[in-house]
Design a protein around this motif. Structure first.
Motif, PDB file in Angstrom:
ATOM      1  N   PRO A   1       0.799  -1.232   0.000  1.00  0.00           N
ATOM      2  CA  PRO A   1       0.000   0.000   0.000  1.00  0.00           C
ATOM      3  C   PRO A   1       0.826   1.274   0.000  1.00  0.00           C
ATOM      4  CG  PRO A   1      -0.155  -1.140   2.115  1.00  0.00           C
ATOM      5  CD  PRO A   1       0.511  -2.075   1.177  1.00  0.00           C
ATOM      6  N   GLU A   2       2.013   1.248   0.608  1.00  0.00           N
ATOM      7  CA  GLU A   2       2.829   2.462   0.643  1.00  0.00           C
ATOM      8  C   GLU A   2       3.283   2.846  -0.766  1.00  0.00           C
ATOM      9  OE1 GLU A   2       5.405  -1.033   0.685  1.00  0.00           O
ATOM     10  OE2 GLU A   2       3.659  -0.455   1.871  1.00  0.00           O
ATOM     11  N   GLN A   3       3.531   1.840  -1.603  1.00  0.00           N
ATOM     12  CA  GLN A   3       3.922   2.112  -2.982  1.00  0.00           C
ATOM     13  C   GLN A   3       2.755   2.691  -3.769  1.00  0.00           C
ATOM     14  OE1 GLN A   3       6.851  -0.541  -4.910  1.00  0.00           O
ATOM     15  NE2 GLN A   3       5.248  -0.973  -6.408  1.00  0.00           N
ATOM     16  N   SER A   4       1.567   2.125  -3.557  1.00  0.00           N
ATOM     17  CA  SER A   4       0.378   2.641  -4.230  1.00  0.00           C
ATOM     18  C   SER A   4       0.043   4.049  -3.766  1.00  0.00           C
ATOM     19  CB  SER A   4      -0.817   1.715  -3.969  1.00  0.00           C
ATOM     20  OG  SER A   4      -0.589   0.441  -4.520  1.00  0.00           O
ATOM     21  N   GLU A   5       0.255   4.313  -2.482  1.00  0.00           N
ATOM     22  CA  GLU A   5      -0.028   5.646  -1.952  1.00  0.00           C
ATOM     23  C   GLU A   5       0.852   6.695  -2.623  1.00  0.00           C
ATOM     24  OE1 GLU A   5       0.542   5.249   2.210  1.00  0.00           O
ATOM     25  OE2 GLU A   5      -1.292   4.069   2.526  1.00  0.00           O
ATOM     26  N   ARG A   6       2.124   6.356  -2.844  1.00  0.00           N
ATOM     27  CA  ARG A   6       3.017   7.302  -3.519  1.00  0.00           C
ATOM     28  C   ARG A   6       2.533   7.578  -4.939  1.00  0.00           C
ATOM     29  NH1 ARG A   6       7.070   4.232  -0.824  1.00  0.00           N
ATOM     30  NH2 ARG A   6       7.459   2.999  -2.721  1.00  0.00           N
ATOM     31  N   LEU A   7       2.089   6.532  -5.623  1.00  0.00           N
ATOM     32  CA  LEU A   7       1.587   6.696  -6.979  1.00  0.00           C
ATOM     33  C   LEU A   7       0.332   7.565  -6.998  1.00  0.00           C
ATOM     34  CD1 LEU A   7       1.448   6.093 -10.005  1.00  0.00           C
ATOM     35  CD2 LEU A   7       0.322   3.926  -9.441  1.00  0.00           C
ATOM     36  N   VAL A   8      -0.585   7.298  -6.087  1.00  0.00           N
ATOM     37  CA  VAL A   8      -1.827   8.074  -6.026  1.00  0.00           C
ATOM     38  C   VAL A   8      -1.522   9.546  -5.766  1.00  0.00           C
ATOM     39  CG1 VAL A   8      -3.922   8.470  -4.655  1.00  0.00           C
ATOM     40  CG2 VAL A   8      -3.321   6.148  -5.390  1.00  0.00           C
ATOM     41  N   ARG A   9      -0.580   9.828  -4.890  1.00  0.00           N
ATOM     42  CA  ARG A   9      -0.212  11.222  -4.606  1.00  0.00           C
ATOM     43  C   ARG A   9       0.357  11.906  -5.845  1.00  0.00           C
ATOM     44  NH1 ARG A   9       1.685   9.128   0.434  1.00  0.00           N
ATOM     45  NH2 ARG A   9       3.810   9.072  -0.388  1.00  0.00           N
ATOM     46  N   ARG A  10       1.235  11.198  -6.569  1.00  0.00           N
ATOM     47  CA  ARG A  10       1.822  11.795  -7.780  1.00  0.00           C
ATOM     48  C   ARG A  10       0.755  12.076  -8.833  1.00  0.00           C
ATOM     49  NH1 ARG A  10       6.026   7.998  -7.081  1.00  0.00           N
ATOM     50  NH2 ARG A  10       5.164   6.678  -8.725  1.00  0.00           N
ATOM     51  N   LEU A  11      -0.151  11.134  -9.026  1.00  0.00           N
ATOM     52  CA  LEU A  11      -1.191  11.309 -10.044  1.00  0.00           C
ATOM     53  C   LEU A  11      -2.146  12.433  -9.664  1.00  0.00           C
ATOM     54  CD1 LEU A  11      -2.039   7.581 -10.852  1.00  0.00           C
ATOM     55  CD2 LEU A  11      -0.566   9.129 -12.147  1.00  0.00           C
ATOM     56  N   ASN A  12      -2.515  12.496  -8.402  1.00  0.00           N
ATOM     57  CA  ASN A  12      -3.444  13.540  -7.963  1.00  0.00           C
ATOM     58  C   ASN A  12      -2.785  14.917  -7.945  1.00  0.00           C
ATOM     59  OD1 ASN A  12      -5.691  11.895  -7.713  1.00  0.00           O
ATOM     60  ND2 ASN A  12      -5.270  11.385  -5.573  1.00  0.00           N
ATOM     61  N   ALA A  13      -1.465  14.954  -7.782  1.00  0.00           N
ATOM     62  CA  ALA A  13      -0.757  16.231  -7.891  1.00  0.00           C
ATOM     63  C   ALA A  13      -0.762  16.709  -9.337  1.00  0.00           C
ATOM     64  CB  ALA A  13       0.677  16.083  -7.387  1.00  0.00           C
ATOM     65  N   HIS A  14      -0.806  15.735 -10.261  1.00  0.00           N
ATOM     66  CA  HIS A  14      -0.845  16.070 -11.690  1.00  0.00           C
ATOM     67  C   HIS A  14      -2.248  16.473 -12.123  1.00  0.00           C
ATOM     68  CE1 HIS A  14       0.627  15.923 -15.814  1.00  0.00           C
ATOM     69  NE2 HIS A  14      -0.455  15.248 -16.144  1.00  0.00           N
ATOM     70  N   ARG A  15      -3.265  15.729 -11.624  1.00  0.00           N
ATOM     71  CA  ARG A  15      -4.669  16.077 -11.885  1.00  0.00           C
ATOM     72  C   ARG A  15      -5.490  15.707 -10.658  1.00  0.00           C
ATOM     73  NH1 ARG A  15      -8.782  12.825 -15.398  1.00  0.00           N
ATOM     74  NH2 ARG A  15      -7.045  12.518 -16.833  1.00  0.00           N
ATOM     75  N   ALA A  16      -5.945  16.698  -9.953  1.00  0.00           N
ATOM     76  CA  ALA A  16      -6.585  16.500  -8.651  1.00  0.00           C
ATOM     77  C   ALA A  16      -7.753  15.522  -8.724  1.00  0.00           C
ATOM     78  CB  ALA A  16      -7.063  17.837  -8.088  1.00  0.00           C
ATOM     79  N   GLY A  17      -7.740  14.537  -7.822  1.00  0.00           N
ATOM     80  CA  GLY A  17      -8.865  13.622  -7.658  1.00  0.00           C
ATOM     81  C   GLY A  17      -8.984  12.508  -8.669  1.00  0.00           C
ATOM     82  N   VAL A  18      -8.009  12.360  -9.572  1.00  0.00           N
ATOM     83  CA  VAL A  18      -8.144  11.346 -10.626  1.00  0.00           C
ATOM     84  C   VAL A  18      -7.871   9.938 -10.112  1.00  0.00           C
ATOM     85  CG1 VAL A  18      -5.729  11.448 -11.446  1.00  0.00           C
ATOM     86  CG2 VAL A  18      -7.574  10.819 -13.031  1.00  0.00           C
ATOM     87  N   ALA A  19      -7.068   9.808  -9.036  1.00  0.00           N
ATOM     88  CA  ALA A  19      -6.666   8.485  -8.557  1.00  0.00           C
ATOM     89  C   ALA A  19      -7.135   8.247  -7.132  1.00  0.00           C
ATOM     90  CB  ALA A  19      -5.149   8.339  -8.631  1.00  0.00           C
TER      91      ALA A  19
END
Length: 272
Positions: free
Chosen positions: A167-185
């Motif tokens: 989950p920690e790896q997925s959390e990092r990915l979700v943060r990066r994607l949402n920083a790129h486009r808010a709320g997408v992941a």
């Protein structure tokens, strides 16, 4: 006779490329790239190299010192760690956090890019599946999974629901994607109900062996859900067999790689 003629015949002028992975028995990249080199009349050869994680940095450092080594392809499990072995990261690598191709730049520095996601999206579109506006379920946030997620965001996916046993790896990915486009992941827990997704993707190694458990149950989804697997060998994983048996649309791992070959050509030959 044709088999004999197809054997590479490197010379002192041959340019070298490597594919690094653990395991490597399933890889098809060297075969496809060597076919491309032959078709183009390019004096080059790609060799698969079985490299354990603990040896990766040393192997990459050594390969970089070979003067006729021009590039490397990278597969599991090295796509994250290899980013630390080069000087320059493309925007795709910076967003995904992983790389699957390295090349020597004109000044001697090494550059990293990632074509997994772009190859996956190109394959989807070629098969008539436009990810724009779709809700995507993604199981696996490893080196390929993060690249696929980033490319799907760039392609206009409405939402990406992500689950991984780490989950920690997925959390990092979700943060990066949402920083790129808010709320997408969004991060999904174990036991997620994937109903409501339009495309479900297995980006884990589950399926390399017949005894592997399923990454998710395709039969619990709507019958028109596209079931995608990035595994290339076997071509028909148990996941895809179950989906096909129900009449669901499926997407084979080979589609992702086949659409990357032209991208690799441009990258390695410095046409991008």
């Amino acid at each position: 006779m044709s088999d004999i003629l197809s054997i590479p015949n490197p010379t002192g002028a041959t340019r070298l490329y490597a594919l690094l992975g653990d395991p490597i028995a399933q890889v098809k990249g060297p075969s496809l790239m060597n076919q491309l080199f032959a078709k183009l009349g390019t004096d080059a050869i790609m060799v698969p190299m079985h490299v354990r994680p603990e040896a990766l940095q040393g192997v990459v450092a050594a390969l970089r010192r070979i003067e006729n080594m021009d590039g490397m392809m990278v597969t599991i499990p090295h796509k994250f760690a290899v980013c630390d072995a080069v000087e320059r990261l493309s925007p795709a690598v910076q967003l995904a956090g992983s790389a699957n191709a390295l090349r020597r730049a004109a000044d001697g520095a090494w550059e990293a890019d990632n074509f997994d996601g772009r190859g996956f999206v190109a394959g989807l579109e070629a098969q008539g599946h436009n990810p724009a506006g779709q809700v995507i379920g993604l199981v696996g946030s490893g080196g390929a999974g993060v690249s696929i997620a980033a490319a799907l965001v760039e392609a206009g996916a409405a939402a990406i629901r992500i689950r991984d046993v780490r989950p920690e790896q997925s959390e990092r990915l979700v943060r990066r994607l949402n920083a790129h486009r808010a709320g997408v992941a969004q991060l999904e827990p174990e036991g997620t109900d994937w109903r409501g997704t339009h495309i479900m993707i297995n980006a884990t190694p589950l399926g390399l062996r017949l005894t592997d458990p399923l990454p998710f149950d395709p039969l619990a989804l709507a019958g028109n859900t596209l079931i995608a697997d990035i595994i290339m060998k076997p071509r028909e994983t148990r996941l895809l067999q179950l989906a096909e048996g129900r009449g669901m649309p499926v997407f084979y791992g080979e589609h992702m790689l086949s659409h990357q070959i032209e991208m690799y050509r441009r990258f390695f030959f410095h046409e991008t």
